[in-house]
Scaffold this active site. Structure first.
Site, PDB file in Angstrom:
ATOM      1  N   GLU A   1      44.855  45.779  46.146  1.00  0.00           N
ATOM      2  CA  GLU A   1      43.967  44.735  45.597  1.00  0.00           C
ATOM      3  C   GLU A   1      44.735  43.422  45.618  1.00  0.00           C
ATOM      4  OE1 GLU A   1      40.797  44.193  44.399  1.00  0.00           O
ATOM      5  OE2 GLU A   1      41.603  42.184  44.034  1.00  0.00           O
TER       6      GLU A   1
ATOM      7  N   THR B   1      33.417  40.101  43.373  1.00  0.00           N
ATOM      8  CA  THR B   1      31.971  40.222  43.211  1.00  0.00           C
ATOM      9  C   THR B   1      31.617  41.095  42.005  1.00  0.00           C
ATOM     10  OG1 THR B   1      31.688  39.952  45.587  1.00  0.00           O
ATOM     11  CG2 THR B   1      29.873  40.979  44.414  1.00  0.00           C
TER      12      THR B   1
ATOM     13  N   ALA C   1      24.785  42.494  36.335  1.00  0.00           N
ATOM     14  CA  ALA C   1      25.106  43.662  35.511  1.00  0.00           C
ATOM     15  C   ALA C   1      23.881  44.538  35.233  1.00  0.00           C
ATOM     16  CB  ALA C   1      25.781  43.246  34.207  1.00  0.00           C
ATOM     17  N   ILE C   2      23.023  44.617  36.230  1.00  0.00           N
ATOM     18  CA  ILE C   2      21.791  45.396  36.077  1.00  0.00           C
ATOM     19  C   ILE C   2      21.938  46.739  36.793  1.00  0.00           C
ATOM     20  CG2 ILE C   2      19.301  45.442  36.559  1.00  0.00           C
ATOM     21  CD1 ILE C   2      20.199  43.150  34.698  1.00  0.00           C
TER      22      ILE C   2
ATOM     23  N   HIS D   1      19.695  48.695  38.617  1.00  0.00           N
ATOM     24  CA  HIS D   1      18.357  48.518  39.166  1.00  0.00           C
ATOM     25  C   HIS D   1      17.644  49.859  39.313  1.00  0.00           C
ATOM     26  CE1 HIS D   1      18.675  44.243  40.133  1.00  0.00           C
ATOM     27  NE2 HIS D   1      19.935  44.479  40.468  1.00  0.00           N
TER      28      HIS D   1
ATOM     29  N   VAL E   1      45.839  41.848  51.877  1.00  0.00           N
ATOM     30  CA  VAL E   1      45.998  42.507  53.175  1.00  0.00           C
ATOM     31  C   VAL E   1      46.006  41.450  54.283  1.00  0.00           C
ATOM     32  CG1 VAL E   1      44.888  44.059  54.837  1.00  0.00           C
ATOM     33  CG2 VAL E   1      44.965  44.666  52.405  1.00  0.00           C
TER      34      VAL E   1
ATOM     35  N   ARG F   1      27.876  37.094  46.346  1.00  0.00           N
ATOM     36  CA  ARG F   1      27.406  38.378  46.846  1.00  0.00           C
ATOM     37  C   ARG F   1      27.910  38.541  48.282  1.00  0.00           C
ATOM     38  NH1 ARG F   1      23.270  35.117  44.982  1.00  0.00           N
ATOM     39  NH2 ARG F   1      21.924  35.823  43.288  1.00  0.00           N
TER      40      ARG F   1
ATOM     41  N   SER G   1      23.865  43.243  45.994  1.00  0.00           N
ATOM     42  CA  SER G   1      22.880  43.876  45.130  1.00  0.00           C
ATOM     43  C   SER G   1      21.940  44.746  45.972  1.00  0.00           C
ATOM     44  CB  SER G   1      22.070  42.810  44.395  1.00  0.00           C
ATOM     45  OG  SER G   1      21.089  43.409  43.590  1.00  0.00           O
TER      46      SER G   1
END
Lengths: 425, 482
Positions: free
Chosen positions: B34, B43, B49-50, B52, B175, B314, B341
């Site tokens: 990371e 992201t 924070a749904i 769906h 990276v 996104r 999303s």
């Protein structure tokens, strides 16, 4: 459950003055609950002078001013529990708190004095666009870092907002070796005291940019620059006026908000203007036996006025527990006259008065909504003007007061309101 | 040279960590690299924070399939890993009668996608469910299976559980190259060290195109799509009790108004394509759009209660579909790319799907019976809990009596726990995302200096080395000059 005549939430200048006053009125079974590890509240980090000119007729630093109250409370043997965070105040005055020594505990209080103070409006509340890097601090957080922790939050500084803490920190950061490029103020006037503008900005050659705001924060990890633009009459940035200030720090002094989460939980009615409790002539909130004073009630400019107001609240709390149940019941039904703020006056504290219950004299504090020159502060009892005092300058940054006399109210039975307003003549 | 790892996962967002957690079931050497100092820094940390329901994506798409599966898996995952989710349900609100066919289409698509219990409700029922719904609201699509999730909690839980089960994490490791070696293994070069591995999973979010394009001539392109949000205080948290979407128009999905798992109210996002995958800055226009458009579905949103605003990117690709699978011509390199999303909702299913692909590529076998730990204990929350819970904790450990974050009632004990967990917090933001200190209405004004002090003490750091969110975000400057 532990029982106390008075529980005071907060051991800053307001809480201490309330405790001392209540004690001196003869109610000695008092407990002050303070969330910090020492008493004195925010004064402990206000190491500049200028405190106490009204109260002690001398110029003290914040810690010195606080210490006088801390010592007095100690002399009287008032119990103060530090490191104690109040979690809840119930409408029937059960105060629940937590600390390391006792864990979670509750106290049944005869009366409660709310003295939690205020907090600073954070960056997020302003919607300043840009990144969210390190180096954006409220002025008070920076003040704590510098004055209490002995640490330096940055070297090249822009300050947004000319509230008093911002002005003080402009000078403080300069004295610590930082360079303060400017103080930008959204409004066409400063939100701070005139004396602070002179002593903290003018004396150090720090420009105060009125009608300016920060339009962008640059720097993904640490602040690299902020953009400052002039604003028009509706406070919108004027295109083409933006200027980039390379810096590593943005300090915010953009308003103080009374910390009324506990008050709300207790069912206390809050004013949408002050965001503090609505109180009567005894600084009693809408919940019987719960009083409020200091910056949790409305944000003050000088601590001297906090002390005065808190002493009144403490005395009222003592009077409340000393009275009989019958007297308290009778007080609930007494006739009240609303105090109405008009024509430039934003609010008054208190917002209602009972002529029957008030003392011989009552100080009504208020703030104005704009800068006014050569106006009269007038008080009307009903339709009749009873006070008319000329002020050369009135500014939102400075708290004002009028004094009402009980005799004036009692000699005019049947008045439906008391009006405090500004008049041109 | 023998590969040190069976799998290197690039990216510690929800996708990468879900994959790592699924891979940790196998007897395999797995490492997550990371570039940031912590998990959940891209992201994954800045979105709606749904959870769906799954009626948005085109029927038959991978997005639709993984969304519905992910939603189904989320609740059990939350039990196992002890993070906050709430099945509050969502409403897609139609504000003019002419648009009703659009809602019918959504309903039909949702049913075709396998979304349970969908139905259209009329104004009266809607008004009953959401008293603050816009006066213009005509009807709505009610999806009871939708919910809200603590994204930080989910991401951290996945990572912690993976770490518990032996997955290694390397942070601050950007990276720079991924290359296939002569022996068929892969060399992943990072700013920390180089890793030799049999298999690579590309879960690099807005950079998943860059990583993919290092190994394939069949290029993909991610166009970061910025979404700006405003977060309101918990005092506004019950202004609505379900996630309120606007009926999607050709202008996009529009601005949602939703409670959050932390009890706040969230409004946003905007949608604007940007070139710079680092541009997580908010804009004047974006915030103005959020402020004005939220009123289209919900009345009187108390915008003066805003405590912070933020922007997320996104990982959008023009084909608007997840790219998951082994890359042609790059055996052992598996894409988990373009996860936009409903990527968050899908992550439990994405984790399974990618782990299945990898395990069959490598012929991985399960860990010996009983050696894989499925459950993980979440962080203690005191805010909003019955006080006897707090009282019991404070009896055992006095650090639960020392409140550090006054807005969200976070004690020293919780902050110390956040620091000493596997993959513990190393920064103010790390603490905030784990235990919410600094997430409240004062935005760390009071608690930052105290949390900084605890970080110094617990990690043996110098004050000047404490950061907001990793190297470069130091909070203090050296005393006495440059």
């Amino acid at each position: 459950m532990e029982q106390r005549d008075i529980v005071i939430v907060g051991g800053g200048p307001a809480g201490l003055a309330a405790a001392i006053s209540a004690f001196e009125q003869g109610t000695t079974n008092i407990c002050v609950l303070e969330r910090d590890v020492q008493l004195g509240g925010i004064l402990n980090q206000c190491i500049h002078n200028g405190f106490g000119l009204h109260t002690f007729k001398e110029e003290l630093t914040g810690p010195e001013y606080a210490l006088r109250y801390v010592k007095r409370a100690q002399e009287l043997g008032i119990e103060c529990r530090m490191g104690t965070m109040v979690l809840d105040v119930s409408p029937d005055r059960v105060v629940t708190a937590v600390n390391e020594r006792q864990g979670v505990f509750s106290i049944q209080a005869g009366s409660v004095v709310l003295a939690m103070g205020c907090r600073e409006r954070p960056r997020g509340a302003l919607n300043i666009p840009g990144f969210r890097p390190a180096g954006v601090y409220t002025a008070g957080t920076a003040q704590r870092l510098v004055n209490i922790e002995g640490q330096m939050p940055g070297r090249e500084v822009v300050i947004l907002g000319s509230g008093d803490i911002g002005l003080i920190m402009a000078r403080r950061m300069t004295l610590e070796g930082a360079h303060v490029a400017c103080v930008a103020e959204l409004m066409p006037y400063s939100g701070g005291l005139k004396r602070n503008i002179v002593q903290c900005l003018d004396d150090y050659g720090i420009p105060l940019l009125l009608s300016h705001t920060v339009t962008r924060v640059e720097g993904k990890r640490r602040v690299e620059a902020v953009w400052v633009a002039q604003v028009d009459e509706s406070l919108r940035p004027i295109p083409g006026t933006e200027r980039r200030y390379p810096c590593d720090t943005l300090l915010l002094s953009v308003g103080l908000l009374p910390e009324n989460e506990l008050s709300r939980g207790a069912g206390v009615e809050l004013s949408p203007i002050t965001r503090g409790p609505v109180v009567d002539e005894h600084l009693q909130t809408s919940v019987a036996g719960v009083f409020a004073c200091g910056n949790v009630l409305h944000v003050h400019d000088l601590v001297d006025y906090v002390s005065q107001e808190a002493a009144a609240a403490g005395a009222s709390a003592a009077r409340y527990v000393q009275g009989s149940d019958d007297a308290r019941e009778a007080d609930k039904d007494v006739a009240r006259i609303p105090v109405v703020a008009q024509d430039g006056v934003r609010y008054t504290v208190p917002s209602s008065i009972s002529p029957d219950l008030m003392d011989d004299k009552l100080t009504v504090r208020f703030r104005v909504g704009n800068v006014y020159k050569d106006r009269f502060v007038s008080v009307y009892l009903g339709e009749e003007r009873v006070s008319h005092r000329k002020k050369r300058v009135l500014a939102p940054g400075e708290m004002e007061e009028v004094v009402l006399k009980r005799a004036d109210l009692c000699s005019r039975p049947g008045i439906d309101r008391i009006v405090v307003k500004l008049e041109e003549e | 040279m023998e590969a040190a790892y069976d799998v290197v996962v690039i990216g510690a967002g929800v996708s990468g960590c879900a994959v790592a957690r699924e891979l940790s079931r196998y007897d395999a050497r797995v490492c997550v690299v990371e570039r940031e100092e912590d998990v959940c820094c891209g992201t994954s940390k800045a979105n709606s924070a749904i959870v769906h329901a799954g009626f948005d994506a085109q029927t038959g798409s991978l997005m639709a399939k993984l969304n519905v599966e992910g939603n189904e898996l989320m609740w059990e995952l939350a039990e196992d890993l002890d993070f906050k989710v709430r099945r509050c349900g969502s409403l897609v609100v139609c504000t003019d009668e002419q648009s009703r066919p659009g809602l019918d289409d959504l309903l039909a698509r949702g049913k075709a996608n396998g979304v349970p219990d969908l139905r259209i409700i009329e104004r009266d029922e809607l008004k009953e469910m959401e008293p603050n719904i816009s006066d213009a609201a005509v009807c709505a699509l009610w999806a009871p299976s939708a919910g809200i999730v603590d994204v930080f909690g989910l991401n951290i839980a996945l990572a912690e559980n993976a770490a518990q089960n032996g997955v290694e994490f390397v942070f601050n490791a950007e990276v720079s190259d991924v290359a296939r070696q002569g022996d068929g293994t892969w060399l992943v070069k990072t700013s920390v060290r180089d890793l030799r591995t049999r298999c690579v999973v590309n879960a690099a979010g807005v950079y998943s195109d860059v990583i993919h394009n290092m190994v394939s001539d069949d290029k993909i392109q991610i166009i970061p799509r910025k979404g700006e949000y405003m977060l309101l205080d918990t005092t506004a948290g019950s202004h609505v009790s379900h996630t309120i979407f606007m009926l999607p128009t050709k202008m996009g999905k529009g601005i949602l108004v939703s409670p959050t798992a932390h009890g706040n109210l969230l409004v946003g996002p905007t949608a604007s394509d940007v070139e710079d995958p680092e541009s997580t800055d908010t804009t004047v226009e974006g915030l103005a759009e959020v402020a004005s458009k939220c009123a289209l579905t919900v009345k009187d949103v108390p915008l003066r209660e805003v405590i912070t605003s933020f922007a997320g990117l996104r990982a959008h690709q023009p084909g608007h579909e997840f790219i998951i699978g082994e890359v042609e011509g790059a055996p052992g390199f598996v894409d988990c790319a373009a996860i936009e999303s409903p990527g968050l909702t899908s992550c439990p299913a994405i984790g399974r799907m990618v782990a299945d692909i990898v395990s069959s590529l490598l012929g991985l076998v399960d860990k010996p019976d009983g050696s894989w730990v499925a459950k993980r204990k979440g962080f203690v929350t005191l805010e909003g809990e019955p006080l006897d819970v707090w009282a019991n904790l404070a009896k055992r450990d006095k650090a639960y009596g020392n409140v550090i974050c006054r807005c969200r009632h976070v004690t020293e004990a919780q902050i110390v726990d956040a620091i000493h967990r596997p993959l513990g917090a190393r920064s103010l933001d790390g603490v905030k995302r784990r235990v919410t200190a600094g997430m409240g209405r004062c935005q760390g004004g009071f608690c930052s200096p105290k949390v900084m002090e605890i970080l110094e003490r617990e990690l043996g750091m110098e004050p000047e080395d404490v950061t907001k969110s990793g190297p470069g975000s130091e909070l203090l400057v050296q005393e006495g000059g440059e």
